[in-house]
Design a protein around this motif. Structure first.
Motif, PDB file in Angstrom:
ATOM      1  N   LEU A   1       0.841  -1.199   0.000  1.00  0.00           N
ATOM      2  CA  LEU A   1       0.000   0.000   0.000  1.00  0.00           C
ATOM      3  C   LEU A   1       0.874   1.247   0.000  1.00  0.00           C
ATOM      4  CD1 LEU A   1      -2.538  -1.166   2.741  1.00  0.00           C
ATOM      5  CD2 LEU A   1      -2.764  -1.402   0.258  1.00  0.00           C
ATOM      6  N   ARG A   2       0.453   2.297  -0.731  1.00  0.00           N
ATOM      7  CA  ARG A   2       1.216   3.536  -0.841  1.00  0.00           C
ATOM      8  C   ARG A   2       0.358   4.724  -0.426  1.00  0.00           C
ATOM      9  NH1 ARG A   2       4.374   0.331  -0.802  1.00  0.00           N
ATOM     10  NH2 ARG A   2       5.966  -0.280  -2.319  1.00  0.00           N
ATOM     11  N   PRO A   3       0.935   5.661   0.339  1.00  0.00           N
ATOM     12  CA  PRO A   3       0.170   6.848   0.749  1.00  0.00           C
ATOM     13  C   PRO A   3      -0.430   7.616  -0.420  1.00  0.00           C
ATOM     14  CG  PRO A   3       2.264   6.744   1.918  1.00  0.00           C
ATOM     15  CD  PRO A   3       2.301   5.671   0.871  1.00  0.00           C
ATOM     16  N   VAL A   4       0.297   7.703  -1.525  1.00  0.00           N
ATOM     17  CA  VAL A   4      -0.170   8.501  -2.647  1.00  0.00           C
ATOM     18  C   VAL A   4      -1.463   7.945  -3.242  1.00  0.00           C
ATOM     19  CG1 VAL A   4       1.085   7.245  -4.453  1.00  0.00           C
ATOM     20  CG2 VAL A   4       0.653   9.700  -4.721  1.00  0.00           C
ATOM     21  N   ASP A   5      -1.722   6.643  -3.024  1.00  0.00           N
ATOM     22  CA  ASP A   5      -2.926   6.021  -3.576  1.00  0.00           C
ATOM     23  C   ASP A   5      -4.150   6.216  -2.687  1.00  0.00           C
ATOM     24  OD1 ASP A   5      -1.536   5.006  -5.792  1.00  0.00           O
ATOM     25  OD2 ASP A   5      -0.869   3.258  -4.641  1.00  0.00           O
ATOM     26  N   TYR A   6      -3.921   6.423  -1.403  1.00  0.00           N
ATOM     27  CA  TYR A   6      -5.050   6.392  -0.473  1.00  0.00           C
ATOM     28  C   TYR A   6      -5.232   7.656   0.360  1.00  0.00           C
ATOM     29  CZ  TYR A   6      -4.840   1.447  -1.634  1.00  0.00           C
ATOM     30  OH  TYR A   6      -4.828   0.265  -2.308  1.00  0.00           O
TER      31      TYR A   6
END
Length: 1015
Positions: free
Chosen positions: A447-452
């Motif tokens: 999981l990546r911060p930029v996605d969520y």
């Protein structure tokens, strides 16, 4: 696949509900006359709410109304954000495509949050700012779209099953019920009353709506025995046996749905198998179906309120013929119904669905949810695009599979944020935090911060390549809580986050959370937020420039501008601008520059500060940064008004109103109305000022801008001599503004009105106590605009009371305190200098030492300003000084002219205390207040020497037009218009446009119709 089939258990005869249907039809008639209607229909499950709405909708359609139905969707325990409104808008789009497109023109990007197909979904997902006004902005636009669509035709929007509504839907419905003002519109909603337990989230909304006089609430009661008999007769198509009616009435207790079930069971011979158990009653016909039909019913029960046929086929894993036969059996048994479009199935009644669902074993439910999730992952087209992400998240969560549920729930939180459904975003993020520790580490690492997340509290790493952290979820949840109004939950999240950060050694991330706490503390009225901001400032001190560093400094500067303006605030603003530029944080830079411009004006560099603020406004408009442009439309006119340039302020504020309304910036619009009220007051346009203040109260979403509106109304009431109204509005303003976050721009004007009311009621002791409290707090640098009117009110009260015996004791000390405070206030703007002279003149009057020369200087100072009421007041004082000594003819003539002008303004404004004081002074001095026109002409305008063109110009001046507007209307140049205005002022013997308007009003030169609406 099966289409619609006849429902034999539903009575073809509509039984009872005559009074309720009359109420609905009456609302329809009122809506047809242009009065929007709001209704709530409550009742227990099965009592007949849906049937009533269907009968009303049919009748409304026969009368030419357009009916849009929408239902709250239950998926497991989750409601889809805005589902009923999306469905209703989609129905309106089908029925009135051109009208809806015209109503939404220019706002498609925002409205895609409710109706994705109205615009470019990809663009909409990437666009839009998420701020405190985001939800209110969407709500305002939705309300206006509905009003426009219903402008020329009657529209009924019916929303069912409000007990399942998500928080965002509840908030939007409440907003509509509060704010609908025009349009031929009926909005009604139904809810299951027996489900509304003490902690049900719908309960506070119902309590709130009960307090609105515009909302009518209909509670459906159970049927009596006669009505039950008529219902059974309709179902059986024959007159029932009285004993059978008695039995069914007793067992159903008058519940319409239970009557249907019992009547059908009786005719099908299954009565002997019934018990008194509600569950058995609801399941008896389900258990009488073939096993395949029962299995399909169980699958549908777990899939949601409605299950699409293709999705059902994928989950059931039956041969198509077998599935169709099972569905046919369920439909014939009146358990399931095909949707109107024929592409899905739902239970005929939610009570049966709940009973079937409750009969499932825990493992069975998990397995069915997994099948739904797997089928949807394999073919996303099985469900509507706007429901896909939310339903997948719900299915995986209820399948109890953390590895699959965590990313699905996070995807759903992003979709909720895109829709401005911040309450649902917060709930989903809290669910993600619940799943965090149980999800495999390998899943979390992907999981990546930029996605969520949109919030990136910095950790010195790239959010596109660094794994998502638990603290990232907390940051996003804290913001979602703040934006949704769930501030208590957000505050708890920030507290937990800061506790986790104690051993992290991450000062920037900690500073970011402290800034959030500051905002939340202020919003919750727990303090002024400075302690939290100061902690953040200490954490970033000495660190290299960063976006968080710039944001901290910008917040410190803005807080200081409002609470403690001065050199330190100016320095913080300069550093915020510098840091924001260094790291490319454009929005922070523009905001900080706006603050810097205001602080520069307050520091005395008027032209430089105003130019900076105007530059920010223009750049924000060009770059599409709506919230900064909206703030500029508040702050720049406020600074212009503060230095006496009210006409310029009004022009900008009149631009700002449609701008803020277009973007749904409700609180910003309220501030604009409040500032417009103040500038109109000073320009002598008091009726317009009162309207503007009332608009501030009506539009304001938060308490503080409403407090500003109440303060303006208090000021107006005081000027007009209505002390009771002034006191009432003063109390309202105090309640709105609160005591947890005091600012000079609010506390000092509150003190000024308090002094005015106390002085008007002859309470000199209270006047002195209030000025002592205000002086003890002091006037920080940059607060001269608030300080001078306060000192003037106190000095005037002392001067007016000088003849009273009680005033002598303590007068010298009181005057000395006022004079000492006056020496510390700046006089850098002409309006401040004029007030300084006025305060000194009132202090001299309080000691009986004022002269005509004293007041001549004050009058001269105010003649250079466009503040007719203030000029009228000081002219009255100068006339009194001229008449005090033994005046000669020249002094009497001058005093007469001064009193004539002052009285004309006071009468025009309705300033009763001033008008009475002027009239009394003239009476004592035996001076006439009217100028006798040349008897050779019956036309006062001609007697005054006005040309035909000057008369046209004066008419427009009296209507509040600017030189530019006059030029446009008369087809002349602005310069020519300015020359005409100057000539008119000379011929009338007045110094400003407001006085010219007052003279025209007094002489009756123009009718109200001739003046037309002021622009």
């Amino acid at each position: 696949m099966l289409g619609l089939v006849e429902t034999k258990s539903v009575s073809p005869v509509f039984v009872g509900r005559g009074e309720e249907l009359h109420t609905l039809n009456e609302a329809l008639a009122r809506a047809g006359a242009g009065e929007p209607q709001a209704l709530l229909i409550g009742g227990e499950a099965g009592v007949g709410k849906t049937r009533l709405v269907e009968e009303f909708a049919t009748a409304a359609c026969r009368q030419g109304a357009v009916v849009a139905l929408g239902g709250c969707v239950e998926i497991g325990a989750d409601g889809l954000p805005f589902a009923p409104f999306s469905t209703a808008l989609r129905a309106l789009r089908r029925e009135l495509p051109e009208e809806l497109a015209a109503a939404a023109a220019g706002q498609e990007e925002e409205l895609t949050r409710l109706l994705p197909e109205i615009g470019d979904t990809i663009t909409a997902q990437a666009a839009g700012r998420h701020d405190e006004e985001g939800m209110a902005r969407l709500f305002e636009l939705t309300a206006r779209v509905l009003e426009r669509v219903a402008a020329d035709r009657t529209v009924v929007v019916a929303l069912e099953d409000l007990h399942w509504a998500d928080a965002s839907t509840r908030h939007l419905l409440a907003y509509l019920f509060r704010t609908l003002r025009t349009g031929r519109l009926v909005v009604l909603a139904t809810y299951r009353a027996d489900d509304i337990h003490r902690r049900h989230p719908l309960r506070p909304l119902l309590a709130e709506l009960d307090r609105l006089r515009t909302v009518r609430r209909i509670e459906l009661a159970r049927f009596n025995r006669e009505e039950v008999g008529r219902q059974i007769a309709g179902i059986l198509a024959a007159e029932p046996d009285p004993g059978q009616v008695d039995d069914i009435f007793e067992r159903s207790d008058g519940n319409a749905f239970f009557v249907e079930e019992l009547a059908v069971c009786a005719t099908e011979g299954c009565r002997a198998g019934l018990t008194d158990s509600l569950r058995d009653l609801l399941l008896v016909r389900v258990e009488g179906m073939p096993e395949s039909a029962q299995r399909v019913a169980r699958i549908v029960a777990e899939g949601g309120s409605t299950v699409e046929y293709r999705l059902l086929a994928a989950v059931a894993r039956l041969a198509e013929d077998d599935l169709i036969e099972a569905l046919r059996a369920a439909v014939n048994a009146n358990i399931l119904l095909a949707t109107p479009a024929g592409d899905g199935y739902r239970f005929r009644h939610s009570l049966v669905r709940e009973a079937v669902g409750d009969d499932l074993l825990p493992g069975e439910r998990s397995r069915l949810n997994r099948r739904y999730a797997e089928a949807l992952e394999a073919d996303p087209t099985l469900v509507p695009a706007d429901e896909r992400v939310m339903r997948l998240a719900s299915y995986w969560y209820h399948a109890h599979d953390p590895a699959k549920a965590l990313p699905a729930v996070l995807d759903a939180s992003v979709e909720a944020r895109r829709r401005n459904a911040y309450s649902e975003q917060l709930r989903l993020l809290e669910r993600a935090m619940e799943l965090w520790d149980t999800a495999p580490e390998s899943v979390r690492d992907e999981l990546r911060p930029v996605d969520y997340t949109e919030v990136y509290p910095p950790c010195g790493c790239d959010p596109a390549t660094t794994p998502l952290r638990y603290l990232d979820l907390m940051a996003e949840a804290a913001v979602a809580g703040r934006l949704s109004g769930e501030r208590e939950r957000a505050l708890k999240i920030t507290k937990r986050a800061l506790h986790l950060l104690e051993d992290e050694g991450d000062p920037l991330r900690a500073a970011w959370f402290w800034v959030q706490r500051s905002r939340l503390v202020q919003a919750l009225a727990r303090g002024d937020g400075w302690k939290e901001l100061d902690t953040a400032q200490e954490l970033v001190r000495g660190l290299p420039p960063s976006e968080v560093h710039a944001e901290v400094l910008a917040n410190v500067a803005n807080w200081s501008m409002l609470h403690e303006p001065g050199p330190e605030a100016l320095s913080a603003a300069e550093r915020a601008v510098e840091y924001a530029r260094m790291v490319g944080a454009r929005e922070i830079e523009l905001n900080a520059r706006l603050t810097l411009g205001g602080l520069t004006v307050d520091a005395g560099a008027l032209d430089a500060g105003l130019a900076e603020m105007n530059e920010v406004r223009e750049r924000a408009l060009e770059e599409g940064v709506a919230h900064v442009a909206g703030r500029a439309y508040v702050n720049l006119p406020s600074e212009l008004e503060g230095v006496g340039r009210d006409a310029e302020a009004v022009a900008l504020l009149e631009e700002g109103i449609p701008f803020t309304r277009r973007f749904g910036l409700l609180d910003t619009e309220a501030w604009v109305w409040g500032n417009l009220s103040k500038s109109l007051y000073f320009l002598g346009r008091w009726d317009e000022a009162a309207d503007a203040a009332r608009n501030a109260l009506r539009v304001g979403h938060s308490a503080k801008p409403q407090g500003a509106g109440a303060l303006c109304l208090a000021h107006l009431a005081l000027g007009r001599g209505d002390l009771a109204e002034a006191a009432r509005q003063l109390t309202a303003a105090r309640d709105y503004l609160g005591t947890h976050d005091t600012m000079p721009q609010q506390s000092v004007p509150l003190a000024r009105i308090t002094i005015g009311v106390a002085a008007g009621e002859g309470r000199l002791v209270d006047v002195r106590a209030e000025i002592d409290r205000a002086l003890a707090a002091g006037f920080p640098p940059g607060t001269a605009r608030y300080g001078w009117p306060l000192l003037l009110a106190a000095a005037t009260a002392e001067a007016d009371a000088r003849s009273l015996p009680v005033a002598a004791q303590g007068r010298a000390e009181a005057l000395a305190r006022i004079l000492k405070a006056a020496k510390k206030l700046t006089t850098g703007a002409p309006v401040w200098l004029a007030h300084e002279r006025w305060v000194r003149a009132e202090l001299a009057r309080a000691e009986g030492q004022d002269t005509a020369d004293t007041w001549s200087d004050v009058v001269t100072a105010f003649e250079r300003l466009d503040r007719p009421y203030d000029l009228a007041r000081v002219r009255h004082r100068l006339a009194a000084a001229l008449l005090t000594a033994s005046p000669g003819d020249d002094e009497r003539d001058r005093a007469r002219e001064l009193l004539r002008l002052a009285h004309a303004v006071a009468e025009h404004l309705g300033a009763r205390p001033l008008a009475d004081s002027v009239a009394l002074l003239a009476q004592r001095a035996r001076l006439a207040l009217t100028r006798v026109p040349d008897q050779r002409s019956a036309d006062p305008a001609e007697a005054l020497g006005l040309t035909s063109r000057e008369r046209d110009v004066l008419r427009l001046v009296a209507a509040g037009r600017t030189n530019r507007q006059i030029a446009e209307e008369l087809f002349i140049s602005p310069k020519t218009a300015s020359v005409h205005v100057s000539n008119i002022l000379g011929k009338l013997g007045v110094s400003g446009r407001g006085e010219a308007a007052a003279v025209a009003h007094r002489l009756g030169l123009f009718t109200v119709d001739a003046l037309g609406p002021a622009r």
